[in-house]
Design a protein around this motif. Structure first.
Motif, mmCIF file in Angstrom:
data_model
loop_
_atom_site.group_PDB
_atom_site.id
_atom_site.type_symbol
_atom_site.label_atom_id
_atom_site.label_comp_id
_atom_site.label_asym_id
_atom_site.label_seq_id
_atom_site.Cartn_x
_atom_site.Cartn_y
_atom_site.Cartn_z
ATOM 1 N N GLN A 139 -21.920 -4.844 -21.414
ATOM 2 C CA GLN A 139 -21.258 -6.107 -21.078
ATOM 3 C C GLN A 139 -19.770 -5.814 -20.982
ATOM 4 O OE1 GLN A 139 -22.628 -9.210 -20.520
ATOM 5 N NE2 GLN A 139 -24.576 -8.130 -20.605
ATOM 6 N N PRO A 140 -19.168 -5.958 -19.815
ATOM 7 C CA PRO A 140 -17.735 -5.665 -19.693
ATOM 8 C C PRO A 140 -16.917 -6.482 -20.696
ATOM 9 C CG PRO A 140 -18.705 -6.020 -17.536
ATOM 10 C CD PRO A 140 -19.752 -6.399 -18.548
ATOM 11 N N LEU A 141 -15.803 -5.900 -21.149
ATOM 12 C CA LEU A 141 -14.902 -6.622 -22.037
ATOM 13 C C LEU A 141 -14.248 -7.759 -21.263
ATOM 14 C CD1 LEU A 141 -13.077 -3.600 -23.728
ATOM 15 C CD2 LEU A 141 -15.082 -4.851 -24.567
ATOM 16 N N SER A 142 -14.075 -8.892 -21.908
ATOM 17 C CA SER A 142 -13.381 -9.994 -21.240
ATOM 18 C C SER A 142 -11.929 -9.587 -21.017
ATOM 19 C CB SER A 142 -13.446 -11.265 -22.090
ATOM 20 O OG SER A 142 -12.591 -11.144 -23.210
ATOM 21 N N GLU A 143 -11.288 -10.252 -20.097
ATOM 22 C CA GLU A 143 -9.885 -9.942 -19.797
ATOM 23 C C GLU A 143 -9.010 -10.146 -21.036
ATOM 24 O OE1 GLU A 143 -6.364 -11.473 -16.778
ATOM 25 O OE2 GLU A 143 -8.457 -11.777 -16.218
ATOM 26 N N VAL A 144 -9.289 -11.196 -21.802
ATOM 27 C CA VAL A 144 -8.506 -11.492 -23.008
ATOM 28 C C VAL A 144 -8.676 -10.378 -24.038
ATOM 29 C CG1 VAL A 144 -8.301 -13.069 -24.974
ATOM 30 C CG2 VAL A 144 -8.568 -13.981 -22.656
ATOM 31 N N VAL A 145 -9.914 -9.939 -24.271
ATOM 32 C CA VAL A 145 -10.177 -8.871 -25.245
ATOM 33 C C VAL A 145 -9.555 -7.561 -24.771
ATOM 34 C CG1 VAL A 145 -12.001 -7.450 -26.281
ATOM 35 C CG2 VAL A 145 -12.246 -9.943 -26.206
ATOM 36 N N PHE B 250 -25.669 3.501 -27.289
ATOM 37 C CA PHE B 250 -25.038 3.524 -28.604
ATOM 38 C C PHE B 250 -24.154 2.291 -28.741
ATOM 39 C CE2 PHE B 250 -22.257 5.589 -25.652
ATOM 40 C CZ PHE B 250 -20.991 5.142 -25.993
ATOM 41 N N PHE B 251 -23.560 2.136 -29.927
ATOM 42 C CA PHE B 251 -22.641 1.035 -30.195
ATOM 43 C C PHE B 251 -21.302 1.587 -30.659
ATOM 44 C CE2 PHE B 251 -26.802 -0.788 -30.599
ATOM 45 C CZ PHE B 251 -26.680 -2.043 -30.027
ATOM 46 N N LEU B 252 -20.222 0.911 -30.267
ATOM 47 C CA LEU B 252 -18.875 1.220 -30.738
ATOM 48 C C LEU B 252 -18.344 0.010 -31.482
ATOM 49 C CD1 LEU B 252 -17.081 2.801 -27.642
ATOM 50 C CD2 LEU B 252 -17.887 3.983 -29.685
ATOM 51 N N LYS B 253 -17.613 0.257 -32.547
ATOM 52 C CA LYS B 253 -16.895 -0.816 -33.241
ATOM 53 C C LYS B 253 -15.414 -0.487 -33.129
ATOM 54 C CE LYS B 253 -16.885 -3.778 -37.223
ATOM 55 N NZ LYS B 253 -15.864 -4.561 -36.628
ATOM 56 N N ILE B 254 -14.706 -1.311 -32.363
ATOM 57 C CA ILE B 254 -13.282 -1.109 -32.111
ATOM 58 C C ILE B 254 -12.517 -2.238 -32.792
ATOM 59 C CG2 ILE B 254 -11.485 -0.927 -30.351
ATOM 60 C CD1 ILE B 254 -13.651 -0.051 -28.367
ATOM 61 N N GLY B 255 -11.659 -1.874 -33.723
ATOM 62 C CA GLY B 255 -10.866 -2.884 -34.426
ATOM 63 C C GLY B 255 -11.749 -3.928 -35.081
ATOM 64 N N HIS B 256 -11.390 -5.190 -34.886
ATOM 65 C CA HIS B 256 -12.136 -6.289 -35.488
ATOM 66 C C HIS B 256 -13.232 -6.821 -34.573
ATOM 67 C CE1 HIS B 256 -9.383 -6.347 -38.800
ATOM 68 N NE2 HIS B 256 -8.356 -6.421 -37.958
ATOM 69 N N LEU B 257 -13.418 -6.189 -33.431
ATOM 70 C CA LEU B 257 -14.469 -6.629 -32.510
ATOM 71 C C LEU B 257 -15.838 -6.304 -33.085
ATOM 72 C CD1 LEU B 257 -13.121 -5.353 -29.074
ATOM 73 C CD2 LEU B 257 -12.999 -7.664 -29.996
ATOM 74 N N GLY B 258 -16.813 -7.110 -32.724
ATOM 75 C CA GLY B 258 -18.182 -6.798 -33.105
ATOM 76 C C GLY B 258 -18.643 -5.568 -32.352
ATOM 77 N N PRO B 259 -19.846 -5.093 -32.624
ATOM 78 C CA PRO B 259 -20.341 -3.896 -31.940
ATOM 79 C C PRO B 259 -20.392 -4.085 -30.421
ATOM 80 C CG PRO B 259 -21.803 -4.549 -33.727
ATOM 81 C CD PRO B 259 -20.801 -5.646 -33.562
ATOM 82 N N ILE B 260 -19.956 -3.059 -29.704
ATOM 83 C CA ILE B 260 -19.993 -3.057 -28.242
ATOM 84 C C ILE B 260 -21.062 -2.063 -27.821
ATOM 85 C CG2 ILE B 260 -18.698 -2.543 -26.142
ATOM 86 C CD1 ILE B 260 -16.125 -3.106 -27.837
ATOM 87 N N GLU B 261 -22.078 -2.537 -27.115
ATOM 88 C CA GLU B 261 -23.150 -1.647 -26.669
ATOM 89 C C GLU B 261 -22.718 -0.932 -25.399
ATOM 90 O OE1 GLU B 261 -27.967 -1.537 -25.954
ATOM 91 O OE2 GLU B 261 -26.956 -3.467 -26.154
ATOM 92 N N ALA B 262 -23.017 0.374 -25.344
ATOM 93 C CA ALA B 262 -22.609 1.188 -24.199
ATOM 94 C C ALA B 262 -23.668 2.248 -23.922
ATOM 95 C CB ALA B 262 -21.263 1.847 -24.490
ATOM 96 N N ARG B 263 -23.509 2.900 -22.765
ATOM 97 C CA ARG B 263 -24.387 4.034 -22.447
ATOM 98 C C ARG B 263 -23.539 5.171 -21.899
ATOM 99 N NH1 ARG B 263 -26.233 4.657 -16.961
ATOM 100 N NH2 ARG B 263 -25.333 3.020 -15.700
ATOM 101 N N VAL B 264 -24.009 6.382 -22.153
ATOM 102 C CA VAL B 264 -23.300 7.587 -21.729
ATOM 103 C C VAL B 264 -23.487 7.769 -20.224
ATOM 104 C CG1 VAL B 264 -23.139 10.097 -21.994
ATOM 105 C CG2 VAL B 264 -23.629 8.655 -23.996
ATOM 106 N N ILE B 265 -22.381 7.973 -19.508
ATOM 107 C CA ILE B 265 -22.405 8.187 -18.056
ATOM 108 C C ILE B 265 -22.237 9.659 -17.719
ATOM 109 C CG2 ILE B 265 -21.209 7.667 -15.886
ATOM 110 C CD1 ILE B 265 -22.808 5.340 -17.031
ATOM 111 N N TRP B 266 -21.322 10.348 -18.402
ATOM 112 C CA TRP B 266 -21.108 11.780 -18.170
ATOM 113 C C TRP B 266 -20.771 12.448 -19.499
ATOM 114 C CZ3 TRP B 266 -16.381 13.389 -19.766
ATOM 115 C CH2 TRP B 266 -15.325 12.477 -19.740
ATOM 116 N N VAL B 267 -21.055 13.748 -19.574
ATOM 117 C CA VAL B 267 -20.767 14.535 -20.774
ATOM 118 C C VAL B 267 -20.068 15.820 -20.344
ATOM 119 C CG1 VAL B 267 -21.760 15.750 -22.758
ATOM 120 C CG2 VAL B 267 -22.831 13.644 -21.917
ATOM 121 N N ASN B 268 -19.006 16.191 -21.080
ATOM 122 C CA ASN B 268 -18.281 17.428 -20.816
ATOM 123 C C ASN B 268 -17.873 18.008 -22.168
ATOM 124 O OD1 ASN B 268 -16.786 19.495 -19.744
ATOM 125 N ND2 ASN B 268 -15.068 18.213 -19.122
#
Length: 102
Positions: free
Chosen positions: A87-93, A59-77
């Motif tokens: 792609q890990p977030l850069s240290e600056v971001v 899926f994709f997340l849009k956080i603040g003014h950042l472009g879409p961040i692609e992610a995958r589900v690791i666990w569900v509860n």
């Protein structure tokens, strides 16, 4: 060998997460929703308030003014799940997010 499902309790974290309270946009295909991020690291996040997701879903997340961040589900509860950013977030971001500068 019986594999046990990955859950919040037994997920192995590669880095610590910081508390992070924000409502962000979630998109998976044509499904969209506002979800709550409760903690975050440069590698992933804990999310609440989304409809059915399964381990391995992308899926994709849009956080603040950042472009879409692609992610995958690791666990569900129930209504919480943990995700890994493809792609890990850069240290600056990451610093800007956790210090509320985005």
């Amino acid at each position: 060998m019986i594999e046990r499902p990955i859950t919040q309790a037994n997920a192995v974290r590669r880095t610590d997460r910081k508390p992070f309270a924000a409502t962000v946009q979630f998109r998976a295909g044509n499904r969209r929703a506002d979800v709550r991020v409760s903690d975050i690291s440069a590698l992933g996040a804990r999310i609440a308030g989304v409809f059915l997701v399964r381990e391995g879903d992308h899926f994709f997340l849009k956080i603040g003014h950042l472009g879409p961040i692609e992610a995958r589900v690791i666990w569900v509860n129930d209504f919480d799940f943990g995700c890994e950013f493809l792609q890990p977030l850069s240290e600056v971001v990451y610093d800007a997010l956790t210090n509320e500068r985005i």
